[in-house]
Motif scaffolding. Structure first.
Motif, PDB file in Angstrom:
ATOM      1  N   ASP A 197       0.814  -1.221   0.000  1.00 50.01           N
ATOM      2  CA  ASP A 197       0.000   0.000   0.000  1.00 50.01           C
ATOM      3  C   ASP A 197       0.846   1.269   0.000  1.00 50.01           C
ATOM      4  O   ASP A 197       0.473   2.273  -0.581  1.00 50.01           O
ATOM      5  N   ASP A 198       1.989   1.203   0.701  1.00 51.21           N
ATOM      6  CA  ASP A 198       2.787   2.423   0.873  1.00 51.21           C
ATOM      7  C   ASP A 198       3.984   2.454  -0.084  1.00 51.21           C
ATOM      8  O   ASP A 198       4.982   3.099   0.187  1.00 51.21           O
ATOM      9  N   GLY A 199       3.884   1.741  -1.191  1.00 51.66           N
ATOM     10  CA  GLY A 199       5.042   1.714  -2.078  1.00 51.66           C
ATOM     11  C   GLY A 199       4.689   1.503  -3.537  1.00 51.66           C
ATOM     12  O   GLY A 199       3.513   1.418  -3.907  1.00 51.66           O
ATOM     13  N   GLU A 200       5.721   1.485  -4.354  1.00 52.01           N
ATOM     14  CA  GLU A 200       5.566   1.227  -5.789  1.00 52.01           C
ATOM     15  C   GLU A 200       6.629   0.228  -6.216  1.00 52.01           C
ATOM     16  O   GLU A 200       7.711   0.159  -5.628  1.00 52.01           O
ATOM     17  N   SER A 201       6.320  -0.523  -7.265  1.00 49.43           N
ATOM     18  CA  SER A 201       7.278  -1.467  -7.834  1.00 49.43           C
ATOM     19  C   SER A 201       7.540  -1.030  -9.270  1.00 49.43           C
ATOM     20  O   SER A 201       6.657  -1.145 -10.109  1.00 49.43           O
ATOM     21  N   TRP A 202       8.721  -0.511  -9.509  1.00 45.05           N
ATOM     22  CA  TRP A 202       9.058  -0.017 -10.854  1.00 45.05           C
ATOM     23  C   TRP A 202       9.929  -1.028 -11.589  1.00 45.05           C
ATOM     24  O   TRP A 202      10.985  -1.432 -11.070  1.00 45.05           O
ATOM     25  N   PHE A 203       9.478  -1.391 -12.770  1.00 49.41           N
ATOM     26  CA  PHE A 203      10.324  -2.134 -13.707  1.00 49.41           C
ATOM     27  C   PHE A 203      10.938  -1.085 -14.633  1.00 49.41           C
ATOM     28  O   PHE A 203      10.218  -0.374 -15.332  1.00 49.41           O
TER      29      PHE A 203
END
Ligand SMILES: Cc1cc2nc3c(=O)[nH]c(=O)nc-3n(C[C@H](O)[C@H](O)[C@H](O)COP(=O)(O)OP(=O)(O)OC[C@H]3O[C@@H](n4cnc5c(N)ncnc54)[C@H](O)[C@@H]3O)c2cc1C
Length: 485
Positions: free
Chosen positions: A359-365
């Protein structure tokens, strides 16, 4: 009923297995890795999940056909989501261009010159889809099918490059850059790739850019399930070391532990270069196919950074592309004088999907184009310190272009071209087999029917080329060549 062995459980191998099992054959898939999917990989840790390969699905109809042909509709098993906007482009001069996810919106946003280009690309698509992309590669017969009329030849303009097409239709340097980028969808150089690659933006913009909810890897898993449901057996952690040849035809394969698996038909999903150079005996009657392949330029590779980030980025699109100032320097660094690109185009895929992020983050490719792994001749991506230093550089480029996330990085994972080669057996880490560089490149790509009776090739390094939809089409072609039980 034939005994079919499929070497490799990438999307092409799995789709071929599903189709051939449905056709009534006894199918065994042999995969060297512990998991299926090949380049459609997945990495997860601490609530962050990443597709490590593809992040964009185009031509969804191809997958609808595959699922319909093998038992039940795609919508029963996967949730395809159309992206809108499709991509957020940012240029070196600070301007941006958000490309909508539907054709009408694209025409309105990109203007009349781009629209005229799309109309031409639609014509090229009409001329080439069936006789080229959906048919086996058969040398002169393929050419004859493609050149039914002078008008058709003029439409495809095999003598002109994608760059030339851009120069003919577009005056805006940003739109020219955008068109050039589509050469990289097949790991190619727009200055040498044919104008026919204008069909790539056409299919993307006409039929949509799609995401698979939960991650694109689910596509590979769903096709694997479908193959098994239709009776195929999948054996993972089972490397094939030899394609067996007796009496002028293939008779099966040999595994790393010496076991022989007999077969009437062998379908190879492993990289075509690996097949012709390593898996087939030196004296196999495939001299011409080998020589043709040796003349082709391999496609470029990619350097991947998986970023587990704290916090959320305001207004971040699903796909963002940050262009450099000098795009030609990128293609020189990939093909002419291979080196890690100092100022690369940076692509970010950041799905807003709870399955891929806490919820408190992002996953960047994050993906940048990279020359292949060629120690001794080109770049040695295993050189000590290179991968980490280059990851730092990519983060610095991102920062310079307005997305400084360096103080938000929880952790990062780096995948170099050498890692890709090790994980999937693609030679040098080429993403798309041979490139489309040169007017004849499409005809140098290995045919789906090898010269050796019983041996077929499926996947991105064979006809009609790389990328998920073409790979799925190659499986359809192979299933057609093998025929029903
Ligand atoms: C970073 C990255 C980004 C990409 N982005 C996109 C995108 O956005 N959209 C798109 O459409 N495409 C994209 N692609 C391309 C797409 O992933 C490929 O074209 C496609 O997945 C290739 O499928 P394939 O069937 O050729 O097999 P692969 O995925 O190459 O799989 C081949 C399989 O064969 C196995 N194998 C190899 N040798 C042996 C052996 N000797 N014995 C047994 N098994 C063996 C391998 O382990 C592997 O599982 C991307 C690829 C990468 C790497």
């Amino acid at each position: 009923m034939a005994r079919v062995v499929v070497v490799g459980a990438g999307l092409g191998g799995l789709a071929a297995a599903a189709r051939l099992a449905t056709a009534g054959h006894a199918v065994t898939v042999l995969e060297q890795a512990p998991e299926v999917g090949g380049k459609l990989g997945w990495f997860a840790r601490d609530g962050h999940g990443f597709d490590t390969g593809p992040s964009l699905v185009t031509l969804p109809q191809v997958f609808r056909d595959l699922f319909a042909a093998t038992g039940a509709p795609l919508d029963d098993v996967l949730d395809f989501v159309r992206l809108d906007p499709a991509v957020d482009y940012r240029f070196a001069d600070g301007t941006g261009l958000s490309v909508p996810g539907h054709l009408d919106g694209v025409r309105a946003a990109l203007g009349p010159e781009w629209s005229a280009l799309l109309d031409r690309a639609a014509e090229i698509w009409r001329v080439t889809e069936q006789p080229f992309l959906r048919s086996p590669l058969q040398g002169a017969r393929t050419l004859a099918r493609l050149a039914r009329s002078v008008d058709d030849v003029r439409t495809v303009a095999p003598w002109s490059s994608l760059r030339g097409m851009g120069a003919a239709y577009l005056t805006d340097p940003h739109l020219r850059m955008l068109l050039d980028r589509y050469a990289t969808y097949s790991g190619s150089d727009p200055r040498r790739a044919p104008a026919a690659l204008a069909t790539v933006p056409w299919v993307e913009q006409a039929f949509g850019s799609w995401y698979v909810r939960g991650g694109l890897r689910r596509l590979a898993l769903a096709v694997a399930d479908r193959a098994v449901e239709r009776g195929a057996e999948i054996r993972t952690s089972t490397p094939v070391t030899r394609v067996l040849v007796e009496g002028g035809r293939t008779t099966g394969v040999q595994l790393a532990d010496g076991e022989r698996v007999p077969a009437d038909v062998v379908v190879v999903n492993a990289d075509a270069t690996a097949l012709y150079d390593r898996l087939l005996p030196r004296d196999a009657p495939v001299r011409r196919a080998r020589a043709t392949l040796a003349r082709a330029t391999p496609s470029s590779s990619g350097f991947v950074l998986l970023l587990a980030l704290r916090g959320r980025t305001p207004d971040l699109a699903h796909h963002t592309v940050l262009f450099p100032d000098d795009y030609d320097a990128e293609f020189d660094g990939l093909f002419t004088d291979p080196r890690p690109l100092a100022d690369p185009t940076v692509y970010i895929s950041a799905p807003d999907d709870p399955a891929t992020r806490p919820d408190d983050g992002e996953s960047w490719f994050v993906l940048v184009n990279a020359p292949r792994h060629e120690p001794g001749r080109g770049v040695d991506w295993d050189a000590p310190g290179l991968a980490d230093a280059y990851a730092d550089r990519v983060l610095a480029v991102l920062a310079r272009r307005g997305l400084d996330v360096r103080d938000r990085v929880r952790w990062r994972e780096v995948r170099t071209p050498a890692d890709l080669a090790r994980a999937t057996g693609s030679v040098g880490g080429s993403i798309y087999g041979t490139s489309s560089n040169g007017a004849r490149a499409a005809f140098l790509r290995p045919a789906n029917a090898s010269p050796l009776p019983g041996l077929h090739l499926v996947g991105g390094s064979a006809h009609p080329g790389g990328g998920l939809p073409l790979v799925a089409l190659s499986a359809e072609i192979v299933a057609g060549l093998v025929g029903p039980a």
